[in-house]
Design a protein around this motif. Structure first.
Motif, PDB file in Angstrom:
ATOM      1  N   TYR A  12      50.784  14.543  37.896  1.00 23.41           N
ATOM      2  CA  TYR A  12      49.836  15.143  38.841  1.00 23.41           C
ATOM      3  C   TYR A  12      50.394  15.155  40.265  1.00 23.41           C
ATOM      4  N   THR A  13      51.051  14.078  40.670  1.00 22.33           N
ATOM      5  CA  THR A  13      51.531  13.978  42.044  1.00 22.33           C
ATOM      6  C   THR A  13      52.860  14.674  42.291  1.00 22.33           C
ATOM      7  N   HIS A  14      53.566  15.054  41.226  1.00 21.97           N
ATOM      8  CA  HIS A  14      54.894  15.631  41.426  1.00 21.97           C
ATOM      9  C   HIS A  14      55.092  17.010  40.808  1.00 21.97           C
ATOM     10  N   ARG A  15      54.120  17.480  40.039  1.00 20.02           N
ATOM     11  CA  ARG A  15      54.277  18.768  39.381  1.00 20.02           C
ATOM     12  C   ARG A  15      53.041  19.626  39.619  1.00 20.02           C
ATOM     13  N   PRO A  16      53.126  20.917  39.310  1.00 19.76           N
ATOM     14  CA  PRO A  16      51.977  21.808  39.550  1.00 19.76           C
ATOM     15  C   PRO A  16      50.828  21.530  38.588  1.00 19.76           C
ATOM     16  N   LEU A  17      50.092  20.472  38.836  1.00 20.16           N
ATOM     17  CA  LEU A  17      48.943  20.115  38.014  1.00 20.16           C
ATOM     18  C   LEU A  17      47.751  19.972  38.952  1.00 20.16           C
ATOM     19  N   SER A  18      46.721  20.819  38.770  1.00 15.96           N
ATOM     20  CA  SER A  18      45.569  20.786  39.675  1.00 15.96           C
ATOM     21  C   SER A  18      44.765  19.511  39.453  1.00 15.96           C
ATOM     22  N   ARG A  19      43.911  19.198  40.422  1.00 14.04           N
ATOM     23  CA  ARG A  19      43.096  17.997  40.279  1.00 14.04           C
ATOM     24  C   ARG A  19      42.137  18.134  39.092  1.00 14.04           C
ATOM     25  N   ASP A  20      41.597  19.314  38.890  1.00 12.94           N
ATOM     26  CA  ASP A  20      40.706  19.521  37.752  1.00 12.94           C
ATOM     27  C   ASP A  20      41.437  19.265  36.428  1.00 12.94           C
ATOM     28  N   GLN A  21      42.656  19.775  36.314  1.00 11.54           N
ATOM     29  CA  GLN A  21      43.444  19.547  35.102  1.00 11.54           C
ATOM     30  C   GLN A  21      43.747  18.063  34.927  1.00 11.54           C
ATOM     31  N   PHE A  22      44.092  17.404  36.029  1.00 14.95           N
ATOM     32  CA  PHE A  22      44.387  15.975  35.982  1.00 14.95           C
ATOM     33  C   PHE A  22      43.171  15.179  35.508  1.00 14.95           C
ATOM     34  N   ILE A  23      42.005  15.459  36.076  1.00 18.86           N
ATOM     35  CA  ILE A  23      40.795  14.726  35.708  1.00 18.86           C
ATOM     36  C   ILE A  23      40.457  14.955  34.240  1.00 18.86           C
ATOM     37  N   LYS A  24      40.583  16.197  33.761  1.00 12.27           N
ATOM     38  CA  LYS A  24      40.290  16.491  32.356  1.00 12.27           C
ATOM     39  C   LYS A  24      41.206  15.698  31.429  1.00 12.27           C
ATOM     40  N   LYS A  25      42.490  15.652  31.762  1.00  5.06           N
ATOM     41  CA  LYS A  25      43.433  14.894  30.936  1.00  5.06           C
ATOM     42  C   LYS A  25      43.164  13.393  31.036  1.00  5.06           C
ATOM     43  N   LEU A  26      42.769  12.940  32.241  1.00  3.88           N
ATOM     44  CA  LEU A  26      42.465  11.519  32.430  1.00  3.88           C
ATOM     45  C   LEU A  26      41.249  11.121  31.594  1.00  3.88           C
ATOM     46  N   VAL A  27      40.252  11.984  31.527  1.00  2.00           N
ATOM     47  CA  VAL A  27      39.071  11.721  30.705  1.00  2.00           C
ATOM     48  C   VAL A  27      39.459  11.592  29.232  1.00  2.00           C
ATOM     49  N   LEU A  28      40.357  12.456  28.778  1.00  2.00           N
ATOM     50  CA  LEU A  28      40.794  12.382  27.383  1.00  2.00           C
ATOM     51  C   LEU A  28      41.503  11.063  27.094  1.00  2.00           C
ATOM     52  N   LEU A  29      42.288  10.579  28.050  1.00  2.00           N
ATOM     53  CA  LEU A  29      43.022   9.335  27.836  1.00  2.00           C
ATOM     54  C   LEU A  29      42.118   8.106  27.922  1.00  2.00           C
ATOM     55  N   THR A  30      41.116   8.158  28.802  1.00  2.00           N
ATOM     56  CA  THR A  30      40.274   6.982  29.015  1.00  2.00           C
ATOM     57  C   THR A  30      39.036   6.979  28.117  1.00  2.00           C
ATOM     58  N   GLY A  31      38.647   8.157  27.621  1.00  2.00           N
ATOM     59  CA  GLY A  31      37.522   8.223  26.699  1.00  2.00           C
ATOM     60  C   GLY A  31      36.223   8.719  27.281  1.00  2.00           C
ATOM     61  N   SER A  32      36.081   8.709  28.610  1.00  2.00           N
ATOM     62  CA  SER A  32      34.840   9.183  29.232  1.00  2.00           C
ATOM     63  C   SER A  32      35.075   9.445  30.711  1.00  2.00           C
ATOM     64  N   MET A  33      34.164  10.240  31.305  1.00  2.00           N
ATOM     65  CA  MET A  33      34.262  10.501  32.741  1.00  2.00           C
ATOM     66  C   MET A  33      34.060   9.209  33.533  1.00  2.00           C
ATOM     67  N   ALA A  34      33.128   8.367  33.057  1.00  2.00           N
ATOM     68  CA  ALA A  34      32.877   7.107  33.765  1.00  2.00           C
ATOM     69  C   ALA A  34      34.121   6.220  33.769  1.00  2.00           C
ATOM     70  N   ALA A  35      34.806   6.152  32.627  1.00  5.50           N
ATOM     71  CA  ALA A  35      36.017   5.338  32.559  1.00  5.50           C
ATOM     72  C   ALA A  35      37.115   5.925  33.431  1.00  5.50           C
ATOM     73  N   ALA A  36      37.210   7.251  33.444  1.00  5.92           N
ATOM     74  CA  ALA A  36      38.220   7.916  34.271  1.00  5.92           C
ATOM     75  C   ALA A  36      37.983   7.620  35.741  1.00  5.92           C
ATOM     76  N   MET A  37      36.721   7.686  36.179  1.00  9.97           N
ATOM     77  CA  MET A  37      36.396   7.412  37.580  1.00  9.97           C
ATOM     78  C   MET A  37      36.624   5.938  37.925  1.00  9.97           C
ATOM     79  N   GLY A  38      36.538   5.070  36.925  1.00 11.00           N
ATOM     80  CA  GLY A  38      36.817   3.663  37.153  1.00 11.00           C
ATOM     81  C   GLY A  38      38.293   3.373  37.341  1.00 11.00           C
ATOM     82  N   VAL A  39      39.119   4.156  36.656  1.00  5.62           N
ATOM     83  CA  VAL A  39      40.573   3.991  36.736  1.00  5.62           C
ATOM     84  C   VAL A  39      41.141   4.614  38.005  1.00  5.62           C
TER      85      VAL A  39
END
Length: 283
Positions: A12-39
């Motif tokens: 996300y910080t070094h390649r053309p990845l938008s914040r929306d794309q980053f958050i969506k992928k982060l949610v998939l890795l963490t399991g939920s939006m709440a967990a993603a926002m916690g990380v």
């Protein structure tokens, strides 16, 4: 923390990845939006925790100096005593001149140097508060012109009465690559330290006159891909250099505003080596 999350943030910080794309992928890795926002706070910079170097025992100021196309903005710190010091140019990551880099600048001043941190985004209006905006602005930079703007820091420093003419640089991530580029482009530079920075073209390494110190993170496959070729070129051209690989740590391990990537032991060891290097080659 799951290394896949660290790798995603690096993407996300070094390649053309938008914040929306980053958050969506982060949610998939963490399991939920709440967990993603916690990380997320453990990944992104929390500048309040990084104010480790007070200004009370230092002289600090903000300056402008001429570069082609306008004025370079920079933050300066040095010991209070008015006398000539060896100078260190502190070069920020691809988030611009932020409170963390200002803190690192004060750390260099506490070690007895005149330290200056230029803002690479000066000609675009300066570093914005929003890191996503800052990263997007880096894509607009013309690199040859940006290298020239950083090189202009040397003549500015030499005309200051508190500089003794011995000048080095240290850079982190994007700034590590810039430190390597300055070593190639500025023969007057006496020492260059690159933390997890992209390497210059091996064919240009023979132009380096400075002593070079390199710090790499063991888990940083992206930057480490060019490590061996660079070191071979340094050896082939008889460049004085030191290279350190810190096993088991991530890219940006020196940045203490990112709890997930910061490694205190590696950061303190690398910074101590950096200061010792400057005391050797800027004496």
């Amino acid at each position: 923390m799951d290394q896949r999350i660290i790798n995603l943030y690096d993407e996300y910080t070094h390649r053309p990845l938008s914040r929306d794309q980053f958050i969506k992928k982060l949610v998939l890795l963490t399991g939920s939006m709440a967990a993603a926002m916690g990380v997320l706070p453990m990944l992104e910079g929390t500048y309040a925790v990084a104010q480790t170097s007070p200004t009370a025992d230092l002289f600090t100021e903000r300056v402008n100096y001429p570069v082609e196309g306008g004025q370079m903005k920079a933050y300066v710190a040095r010991p209070i005593a008015v006398k000539p010091y060896a100078a260190v140019i502190v070069i920020h990551e691809n988030r611009g001149l932020n409170p963390h880099i200002e803190d690192v600048t004060r750390r260099a001043a506490e070690a007895g140097f005149l330290a200056i941190a230029p803002d690479a985004l000066s000609l675009l209006g300066g570093t914005p508060a929003n890191e996503d905006e800052a990263r997007a602005m880096f894509a607009k930079l013309d690199m040859p012109a940006t290298i020239s703007s950083f090189a202009a820091t040397l003549p500015y420093l030499r005309q200051r009465k508190d500089c003794n003419g011995n000048i080095g640089c240290v850079g982190f991530c994007w700034g590590g690559a810039m430190a390597n580029n300055l070593a190639v482009s500025v023969p007057e530079l006496k020492a260059a330290v690159a933390f997890y920075g992209r390497q210059p073209d091996a064919a240009q390494v023979g132009k380096i006159k400075a002593a070079v110190q390199l710090h790499y993170a063991g888990l940083d496959e992206r930057v480490n891909a060019g490590k061996d070729i660079y070191e071979q070129a340094l050896k082939a051209n008889n460049i004085r250099y030191e290279s350190y690989l810190y096993e088991g740590v991530n890219h940006a391990f020196h940045n203490d505003t990112s709890a997930a990537r910061y490694n205190e032991a590696a950061a303190k060891l690398a910074w101590g080596r950096t200061i010792d290097f400057f005391r050797t080659y800027l004496a």
